[in-house]
Design a protein around this motif. Structure first.
Motif: not given
Ligand code: HAM
Length: 426
Positions: A362-389
């Protein structure tokens, strides 16, 4: 707060530090492709070196250097620029009498005690290049072609070189005298420092930011009216060849540059996104410097880019690359998560991060979703961000559950098929 960064210096974190790295990587690639090798010189030099090269009466030496006595009473200075140090190093290591031409580039911090403001720091970084041993205009063409290849690699468009010639020492002296004559009746409003410049080194008045001085200089004599025949020919040839090479330039008769070592060609590139007086880069020819620092007569030319300013105005590249965020459900899965991360990294599937705190989905997914929001500033493609559970079930079945965060789609994949899964999707 007790400790703060020294005024005019700053800390660089991602994503900003990544932008600096990107500029330095482009420099290494583009300059390397032109045959330039990297030189690294010390940040500290004897004070005398800068007084002799940059010039005693320049703003840099007169009021901007970080100079101190070391424990043995030697006067040392944190380098305000890198050309003097490079030339010192070349002479000291006898490269000045070796095979020519010599092609070198550098990147590193420089120090000037200036009033900090946007794009102006007391510790700032420069990326530069120096070409030694070429007297003719081919040197100007190579240097400016390479510079534009570099700026192009960073996505810049529409930049124009401001170009001028300051001639030889003799023509500069004639020009200086003419300038003194012209300004004699126009200098009433000048401050003390500019009066000093008028008397000692009138060319330095062009560095003044005082509107009274700027106004007085309008309509003043031009350096190009005082060029000796050889410098004039050289300048015309540089202009002609730049045209052929497709390098956009415009004549800038009031450009003299704030350092005394220049001869003949001087140039700058400004960006409209920076303040009017702030150039992204500057450079020019310095045919007498090697000799004046104890080497043989050796013509030379180079430039330095203000990396902080460059990074500030450089177009942002499109995001590229992905991120796998590996989430162990609890401490029992952490070991396995580290193994899965290693496996993913060996598949070269982008960056891989493990939730080392193993704080539950639960907590980790919140962090993972925050990563999605940071994608542009980190130079990442949104569609290529995956959580591996990785829960107890996955550990037992030798599977992982992969969730594409942008869509929420998820799939449980056998570990043995990770490579195939990634090849199709990440
Ligand atoms: P410069 O014009 O003194 O030339 O500096 C080059 C660039 O460094 C400037 O155009 C500016 O972008 C950047 N710069 C200078 N001062 C600051 C500052 N306080 N904060 C941020 N950026 C700054 C030279 O240094 C020569 N060594 C260039 C050269 C190389 N000429 C021949 N070879």
């Amino acid at each position: 707060m007790k400790y703060r960064a020294v005024k005019g210096t700053r800390d660089l974190f991602p994503p900003e530090s990544e932008r600096f790295a990107r500029a330095e990587e482009a420099a290494r690639r583009v300059f390397g492709a032109h045959g330039y090798g990297e030189v690294r010189t010390p940040s500290l030099e004897a004070t005398e070196l800068f007084a002799r090269s940059v010039g005693e009466t320049t703003d840099i030496v007169h009021k901007e250097m970080y100079t101190f006595l070391d424990r043995k009473g030697r006067s040392l200075t944190l380098r305000p620029e890198n050309t003097a140090g490079v030339v010192r190093a070349i002479v000291e290591n006898r490269l000045a009498s070796g095979p020519m031409p010599l092609r070198l580039w550098y990147a590193g911090p420089q120090f000037r005690y200036e009033r900090p403001q946007a794009g102006r720091y007391r510790e700032f970084r420069q990326i530069g290049a120096e070409l030694l041993g070429v007297p003719g205009p081919a040197a100007e063409i190579e240097i400016l072609t390479m510079l534009f290849a570099f700026l192009g690699a960073l996505g810049f468009q529409g930049l124009v070189v401001a170009l001028n010639s300051v001639g030889t020492a003799a023509s500069r002296e004639d020009f200086g005298k003419a300038l003194q004559g012209y300004l004699a009746s126009r200098s009433e409003g000048f401050g003390e420092d500019d009066r000093r410049k008028l008397a000692e080194n009138p060319l330095r008045l062009f560095d003044s930011k005082d509107p009274a001085v700027r106004a007085a200089l309008e309509g003043s004599p031009r350096t190009t009216d005082f060029l000796d025949p050889d410098s004039k020919r050289h300048h015309e040839e540089v202009r002609r060849l730049l045209g052929h090479a497709g390098i956009p330039f415009r004549d800038e008769p009031s450009l003299v540059r704030g350092l005394d070592y220049y001869t003949r060609t001087v140039f700058e590139v400004a960006s409209s996104e920076l303040g009017a007086q702030d150039a992204i880069l500057g450079g020019g020819r310095y045919d007498k410097l090697v000799e004046s620092l104890g080497g043989p007569p050796l013509p030379a030319i180079g430039f330095a880019i203000g990396e902080d300013r460059l990074v500030q105005v450089a177009p942002r590249p499109a995001p590229s690359g992905g991120l796998f965020y590996v989430l162990p459900q609890g401490p029992e899965e952490l070991d396995e998560a580290l193994r899965v991360a290693a496996e993913l990294r060996s598949l070269a599937a982008g960056a891989v991060e493990v939730d080392l705190l193993a704080r539950g989905f639960k907590k980790a997914m919140a962090r993972a979703n925050a990563l999605l929001e940071e994608a542009a500033s980190r130079g990442l493609e949104r569609e290529k961000i995956f959580a591996v559970l990785l829960g107890a079930r996955e550990r037992e079945d030798s599977t992982v559950t992969i969730k594409r965060l942008s869509s929420g789609d998820q799939e449980t994949v056998p570990r043995a098929q990770l490579a195939a899964w990634i090849a199709g999707r990440a």
